[in-house]
Design an enzyme around this catalytic site. Structure first.
Site, short mmCIF file in Angstrom:
data_model
loop_
_atom_site.label_atom_id
_atom_site.label_comp_id
_atom_site.label_asym_id
_atom_site.label_seq_id
_atom_site.Cartn_x
_atom_site.Cartn_y
_atom_site.Cartn_z
CB CYS A 132 -1.10 -0.04 1.32
SG CYS A 132 -2.69 1.04 1.02
CG HIS A 166 -3.90 -3.49 3.15
ND1 HIS A 166 -2.71 -3.42 4.06
CD2 HIS A 166 -4.63 -2.62 2.11
CE1 HIS A 166 -2.76 -1.79 4.30
NE2 HIS A 166 -3.68 -1.38 2.80
CD GLU A 211 -1.10 -6.71 4.65
OE1 GLU A 211 -1.43 -5.52 5.27
OE2 GLU A 211 -1.16 -7.02 4.23
#
Length: 358
Positions: free
Chosen positions: A168, A295, A297
């Site tokens: 990001c 993102h 994750e």
């Protein structure tokens, strides 16, 4: 005796070596069988088969010998929970290659030249951590504080050929760093931090109205199309033509300046469906220099790590090139067994059979 709880309803959850052992502890005490009986759930499949790889992962986490380190350069490092999902994604990837993970938390403000004058000890300690790490991660964030320190870390990772992942804001700052130090646009910046910059390489999304409160972010799962068949990240995703990942941002790379970067080997290998938003960057002639606008994750899971993080750990441990040459296959030593019949417990949940109630 005094709280109307049957003995078989009492479950002991004592301290264990890792959090991954908790599901095994519960299953060993028959909690699934008890729930099936108590709630009258006639499940035809028991979790023992489902947990085979999970047990292998738990056993592996207790006997890791080799170690790799990742420098996490952020502005909320005094509270590690701020990056909980990022840390878990790193852990999942490290476990997948049989490595113990060491995270070196670095406050990005300590890397800035001003810190050398104000707090020289912190400055030198921060740079020592960065220079001794096997890989560098710059996660997302907001606000101008510490951004110049992140750009310093990105610059060092690019020049020293150190594995790097930007997520990001981390990706946006990688674009700023390249514009400043390779394209020669010294004042390049995001309009979030310098609205008057002559080289706005990162800009507000067109639909974002800064005067309107609420609903101003690009959120949720969005599709990213790969524009290159030679992309390292595409290979890590299983040679997929596209990926669906979760987003959370207000700013984006300025698409009008794209060709200036690609002429110098800074490639935008992933874009949105309309080809207007730059989603994935990769740098040529570098072991692993990747940035993603989304993102990853958020979708990382034990036994099924997020590909961008997995690539960072592979590169940091010196295994990436061998992994790619083998067709993105791990060595037998690092592979979980196939006795459970699937790549992860998640995929087997859908196989649980419930008899018809009609």
């Amino acid at each position: 005796m005094f709280c109307h709880v049957e003995p078989e309803q009492v479950i002991c959850i004592h301290d264990v070596s890792s959090i991954y052992r908790v599901p095994l502890l519960l299953e060993d005490q028959g909690i699934v069988d008890y729930f099936c009986h108590r709630l009258n759930l006639p499940i035809e499949m028991r979790p023992r088969k489902m947990l085979t790889k999970w047990k292998e992962m738990s056993d592996r986490s207790d006997r890791l010998l080799e170690q790799t380190s990742i420098a996490l350069v952020g502005k909320y490092t005094k509270l590690s929970d701020s990056y909980a999902s990022v840390i878990k994604a790193l852990e999942h990837s490290a476990l997948a290659i049989n490595y113990k993970l060491e995270v070196k938390y670095i406050d990005s403000a300590d890397l800035e030249p001003a810190a050398l004058q104000e707090e020289p000890v912190k400055y030198h300690e921060a740079w020592q951590k960065l220079c001794s790490a096997d890989g560098v991660l710059v996660p997302g964030g907001f606000g101008v504080r510490g951004t110049e320190g992140k750009i310093q870390a990105i610059n060092w990772a690019r020049r020293q050929k150190k594995p790097f992942l930007g997520v990001c804001l981390g990706m946006q700052l990688a674009v700023c760093e390249f514009a400043r130090n390779v394209l020669g646009w010294a004042d390049s910046n995001s309009t979030e931090f310098d609205p008057e910059t002559k080289h706005p390489v990162v800009i507000e999304m067109p639909e974002h109205n800064p005067g309107q409160m609420g609903g101003t972010m690009r959120l949720g799962k969005r599709r990213t199309l790969f524009k290159s068949t030679s992309s390292v990240l595409r290979k890590l995703y299983g040679d997929a033509e596209y990926v669906d990942e979760r987003h959370r941002h207000r700013f984006e790379v300025n698409p009008e300046l794209k060709h200036h970067f690609e002429d110098k080997g800074f490639r935008f290998v992933g874009q949105d469906l309309e080809g207007e938003r730059m989603e994935i960057i990769e740098l040529e002639d570098h072991p692993y220099f990747v940035g993603v606008q989304y993102h990853p994750e958020f979708t990382s899971r034990p036994i099924k790590p997020s590909p961008p993080y997995f690539g960072l750990l592979l590169a940091a441990s010196g295994k990436l090139q061998n992994y790619l040459q083998k067709g993105c296959r791990l060595s037998p030593r690092d592979t979980y067994s196939d006795r459970s019949g699937s790549s992860s417990p998640d995929s087997e949940i859908s196989e649980i059979k419930f008899p018809s109630l009609s």
